[in-house]
Design a protein around this motif. Structure first.
Motif, PDB file in Angstrom:
ATOM      1  N   ALA A  71      -7.794  -9.561   1.955  1.00 51.60           N
ATOM      2  CA  ALA A  71      -9.035  -9.214   1.253  1.00 51.60           C
ATOM      3  C   ALA A  71      -9.463 -10.350   0.322  1.00 51.60           C
ATOM      4  O   ALA A  71     -10.653 -10.713   0.274  1.00 51.60           O
ATOM      5  N   LEU A  72      -8.522 -10.916  -0.406  1.00 50.18           N
ATOM      6  CA  LEU A  72      -8.857 -11.995  -1.341  1.00 50.18           C
ATOM      7  C   LEU A  72      -9.371 -13.237  -0.603  1.00 50.18           C
ATOM      8  O   LEU A  72     -10.324 -13.891  -1.049  1.00 50.18           O
ATOM      9  N   LYS A  73      -8.736 -13.517   0.542  1.00 47.14           N
ATOM     10  CA  LYS A  73      -9.175 -14.686   1.339  1.00 47.14           C
ATOM     11  C   LYS A  73     -10.593 -14.475   1.867  1.00 47.14           C
ATOM     12  O   LYS A  73     -11.411 -15.387   1.897  1.00 47.14           O
ATOM     13  N   LYS A  74     -10.871 -13.219   2.270  1.00 47.19           N
ATOM     14  CA  LYS A  74     -12.201 -12.901   2.810  1.00 47.19           C
ATOM     15  C   LYS A  74     -13.248 -13.030   1.700  1.00 47.19           C
ATOM     16  O   LYS A  74     -14.338 -13.576   1.909  1.00 47.19           O
ATOM     17  N   LYS A  97     -13.058 -14.889  -0.982  1.00 52.21           N
ATOM     18  CA  LYS A  97     -13.214 -16.331  -1.270  1.00 52.21           C
ATOM     19  C   LYS A  97     -14.176 -16.963  -0.250  1.00 52.21           C
ATOM     20  O   LYS A  97     -15.138 -17.654  -0.598  1.00 52.21           O
ATOM     21  N   LYS A  98     -13.928 -16.653   1.032  1.00 50.27           N
ATOM     22  CA  LYS A  98     -14.724 -17.233   2.106  1.00 50.27           C
ATOM     23  C   LYS A  98     -16.193 -16.819   1.961  1.00 50.27           C
ATOM     24  O   LYS A  98     -17.107 -17.651   2.047  1.00 50.27           O
ATOM     25  N   GLU A  99     -16.384 -15.531   1.705  1.00 55.68           N
ATOM     26  CA  GLU A  99     -17.763 -15.026   1.666  1.00 55.68           C
ATOM     27  C   GLU A  99     -18.530 -15.546   0.455  1.00 55.68           C
ATOM     28  O   GLU A  99     -19.739 -15.773   0.536  1.00 55.68           O
ATOM     29  N   VAL A 100     -17.832 -15.739  -0.674  1.00 53.85           N
ATOM     30  CA  VAL A 100     -18.504 -16.333  -1.840  1.00 53.85           C
ATOM     31  C   VAL A 100     -18.883 -17.775  -1.515  1.00 53.85           C
ATOM     32  O   VAL A 100     -20.014 -18.209  -1.732  1.00 53.85           O
ATOM     33  N   GLU A 101     -17.919 -18.508  -0.946  1.00 52.83           N
ATOM     34  CA  GLU A 101     -18.165 -19.928  -0.642  1.00 52.83           C
ATOM     35  C   GLU A 101     -19.268 -20.110   0.391  1.00 52.83           C
ATOM     36  O   GLU A 101     -20.038 -21.060   0.334  1.00 52.83           O
ATOM     37  N   GLU A 102     -19.359 -19.141   1.339  1.00 51.89           N
ATOM     38  CA  GLU A 102     -20.392 -19.243   2.375  1.00 51.89           C
ATOM     39  C   GLU A 102     -21.720 -18.625   1.941  1.00 51.89           C
ATOM     40  O   GLU A 102     -22.666 -18.557   2.717  1.00 51.89           O
ATOM     41  N   GLY A 103     -21.755 -18.103   0.718  1.00 49.48           N
ATOM     42  CA  GLY A 103     -22.992 -17.492   0.213  1.00 49.48           C
ATOM     43  C   GLY A 103     -23.284 -16.136   0.823  1.00 49.48           C
ATOM     44  O   GLY A 103     -24.409 -15.642   0.784  1.00 49.48           O
ATOM     45  N   LYS A 104     -22.240 -15.490   1.401  1.00 50.82           N
ATOM     46  CA  LYS A 104     -22.449 -14.174   2.044  1.00 50.82           C
ATOM     47  C   LYS A 104     -22.239 -13.021   1.074  1.00 50.82           C
ATOM     48  O   LYS A 104     -22.553 -11.880   1.369  1.00 50.82           O
TER      49      LYS A 104
END
Ligand code: KIV
Length: 266
Positions: free
Chosen positions: A246-249, A251-258
Motif C-alpha cells: 500500500a505504501l509503495k502504491k 508513493k507511486k501514485e503521488v509521484e505520478e500525479g495520480k
C-alpha cells in the motif's frame, strides 16, 4: 463481541472450562481490535521494546514508556483483562519500589494486573503485591529479561530442564498467589505436567497445546515482520506485506500525479 467483562477470578475459573486467549497490544488501535475480536487477556508486554520501540531486547524499556503505552491500550479495551508487564529494573530494587511501580500501572495506567518474570526469586515480591491487592501473573521458562545473565535467548530442551524442580517452582508461584502463569518456550511435555499440577491456568507461548491458554505477540501473529519468523508463531495474516504494498502504491501514485483525484479534493 463476547459480553461479560473478563476479571481475574474469571481467568482462574476458566481452567478446564475454556481455553484462555491472550495477545499483546501496545497502542489504542491494536487494543481496540484485539478487544473487538473477543480475546480474554490483553498484555502490554515489555516486548514493546522490540516490536514497537525498535530496541534489540527488552532490557532498555522503562516504566515511563510502559506506562505511556498501557494508558493508550486502556482507552481501547472494554472487555478483556488488561495486564501490564513489569519492565526490567521496576521490580529488582526493593519491595517498596515494586509495589509503587505495580500500583502506578493500576492507578494511572488502568491495568488490572501485572506480570512479573521469574520464579523462586520473586516469591516474596509476589506475596507483597498480592497483599497490596495487585493481581500478579507469573512468567516461567524463557525469561527475556535474563538475556545478559544467560548470554542470549536460551531455550532449554526437555533433557536440560529439571522437570520436578520446574513443576515445584510453578507450584511455589501458585502458592505465593499468582492467578496464572505464562510458560514461555517450555518443552511441551513439561508444560503439560505443569498445567496438570496447578489449580491456576497456564498460558503458553511456544510451549505446546496442553496449556490452559495461549499468548502471541500482536505483530508476530499478524505477520508484521516476515523476516523474523519464530518456530512457535503462526501468522494469521501477512500485514507487513500488505502495508508495504500500500505504501509503495501511494508513493507511486503521488509521484505520478495520480493521487489525489478531483473527487478527493475540496
Ligand atoms: O512481553 C511479552 O510480549 C511477553 C509475552 C511473550 C508473554 O511477555
Amino acid at each position: 463481541m463476547e459480553k461479560s467483562k473478563v476479571t481475574v477470578p474469571f481467568v482462574k475459573n476458566s481452567k478446564g472450562i475454556k481455553k484462555i486467549v491472550m495477545v499483546t497490544a501496545y497502542d489504542y488501535p491494536s487494543a481496540l481490535l484485539s478487544d473487538k475480536a473477543g480475546v480474554d487477556i490483553i498484555l502490554v508486554g515489555d516486548s514493546l521494546a522490540n516490536v514497537v520501540l525498535g530496541y534489540k531486547n527488552t532490557i532498555p524499556v522503562n516504566m515511563e514508556e510502559m506506562l505511556h503505552h498501557t494508558k493508550a491500550v486502556r482507552r481501547g479495551v472494554e472487555r478483556a483483562l488488561l495486564v501490564a508487564d513489569m519492565p526490567y529494573l521496576s521490580f529488582h530494587i526493593s519491595k517498596e519500589e515494586t509495589i509503587r511501580n505495580a500500583g502506578v500501572f493500576l492507578k494511572e495506567g488502568g491495568a488490572e494486573a501485572v506480570k512479573i518474570e521469574g520464579g523462586r526469586k520473586r516469591i516474596d515480591l509476589i506475596k507483597a503485591l498480592v497483599d497490596a491487592e495487585i493481581p500478579v501473573m507469573g512468567h516461567l521458562g524463557l525469561t527475556p529479561q535474563s538475556f545478559h545473565q544467560l548470554g542470549g535467548y536460551k531455550i532449554k530442551k526437555e533433557e536440560e530442564l529439571e522437570e520436578e524442580d520446574f513443576i515445584k517452582e510453578a507450584e511455589e508461584l501458585e502458592k505465593a498467589g499468582v492467578f496464572s502463569i505464562v510458560l514461555e518456550c517450555v518443552p511441551k511435555n513439561i508444560a503439560k505436567k505443569t498445567t496438570e499440577a496447578l489449580k491456576i491456568p497456564t498460558i503458553g507461548i511456544g510451549s505446546g497445546n496442553f496449556c490452559d491458554g495461549q499468548v502471541l505477540v500482536f505483530h508476530d501473529l499478524l505477520g508484521f515482520f516476515p523476516q523474523k519468523k519464530y518456530k512457535f508463531v503462526r501468522e494469521y495474516a501477512k500485514v507487513g506485506k500488505t502495508i508495504l504494498r500500500a505504501l509503495k502504491k501511494y508513493k507511486k501514485e503521488v509521484e505520478e500525479g495520480k493521487f489525489p483525484s478531483d473527487e478527493e479534493a475540496f
